[in-house]
Design an enzyme around this catalytic site. Sequence first.
Site, PDB file in Angstrom:
ATOM      1  N   HIS A  28      -4.992   3.652  -0.201  1.00 14.72           N
ATOM      2  CA  HIS A  28      -4.161   4.335  -1.207  1.00 14.72           C
ATOM      3  C   HIS A  28      -3.959   3.461  -2.451  1.00 14.72           C
ATOM      4  CE1 HIS A  28      -3.164   7.702   1.381  1.00 14.72           C
ATOM      5  NE2 HIS A  28      -2.842   6.863   2.349  1.00 14.72           N
ATOM      6  N   HIS A  58      -7.731  -3.692   6.589  1.00 10.76           N
ATOM      7  CA  HIS A  58      -6.972  -2.451   6.463  1.00 10.76           C
ATOM      8  C   HIS A  58      -7.784  -1.307   7.045  1.00 10.76           C
ATOM      9  CE1 HIS A  58      -3.518  -0.484   4.534  1.00 10.76           C
ATOM     10  NE2 HIS A  58      -4.335   0.532   4.288  1.00 10.76           N
ATOM     11  N   GLU A  98       0.786  -1.240   0.000  1.00  3.03           N
ATOM     12  CA  GLU A  98       0.000   0.000   0.000  1.00  3.03           C
ATOM     13  C   GLU A  98       0.818   1.291   0.000  1.00  3.03           C
ATOM     14  OE1 GLU A  98      -3.036   1.458   0.478  1.00  3.03           O
ATOM     15  OE2 GLU A  98      -2.995   2.601   2.312  1.00  3.03           O
ATOM     16  N   ASN A  99       1.986   1.299   0.654  1.00  2.00           N
ATOM     17  CA  ASN A  99       2.791   2.523   0.750  1.00  2.00           C
ATOM     18  C   ASN A  99       4.170   2.356   0.129  1.00  2.00           C
ATOM     19  OD1 ASN A  99       1.269   2.527   3.841  1.00  2.00           O
ATOM     20  ND2 ASN A  99       0.879   4.186   2.414  1.00  2.00           N
ATOM     21  N   HIS A 108       0.818   0.997  10.643  1.00  2.00           N
ATOM     22  CA  HIS A 108       2.291   0.953  10.596  1.00  2.00           C
ATOM     23  C   HIS A 108       2.940   0.701  11.955  1.00  2.00           C
ATOM     24  CE1 HIS A 108       2.708   3.353   6.556  1.00  2.00           C
ATOM     25  NE2 HIS A 108       1.680   2.519   6.560  1.00  2.00           N
TER      26      HIS A 108
END
Length: 270
Positions: free
Chosen positions: A68, A154, A39-40, A181
């Site tokens: 995202h 998520h 995702e990041n 995170h």
Amino acid sequence: MRILHLGDVMGRAGRTAISETLPRLRNEWRLDFVVVNGENCTNGMGLSGDHARLLLDAGADCLTLGDHAFDQKDMMQFIEREPRIIRPLNYAKTAPGRGFRLFAAPGGRKVLVAQVLGQVFMKRAFDDPFSAIEQVLRAHPLGGQAQAVIVDMHCEATSEKMAMGHFCDGRASLVVGTHTHVPTADAQILPGGTGYLTDAGMCGDYNSVIGMDKAEPMRRFVTGMGKERFSPATGPATLSGIFVETDDRTGKAKDLRMVRVGGRLEQAAP
């Protein structure tokens, strides 16, 4: 089946840790299946096609996304060509790609991976994740069509992740939270046999503010004013996630261990 789920890959540090470490872990831990949340991965916001290929080439069998999912515009087309990437089930009815998929694993076994987005404290109002995952679980009973079922939840709220774990208990091999995170310390096997962890943490530099270089987030917290864009921290990354071993007959978890490899949070291997 021996399965590894790694949390959100954060920027270049996370990508490097995956590409340098995951091939070794697959071999040493005799992993049958690996899920990575990407995702990041690209500049801390979304996943590009090039970076998706890097994670897959490093040994991921499936990549999950998140809120995202399509921040990198090429993912709109790339996800249609790459079946090993799934986006959240309840992202949007018109979104490209799929929110779940049945994957092949060694020995003719099948692994179902699904992802849902939570609703609490999220910036957008997503559809109900519980009714979305209910349809998938009913169509793919654990120990039947799928020898293992993995649900990536998520979302922000700890309570919503916990509720999803109990909702899926006995019907999934593993429910693991992503997005915040920050790794939690509550890995457990629920009464019905489902492995659960509130948040897998990130694969990134923990000398940071949730993966971002410290300076700008701290400036905004202290002064209330922004000066620069956020940028991912670039120090040594820790791979964070969860290892689960399942019973091939029932699909339920029989062993569950948190994973921290490299960087600042390293711990013993499974």
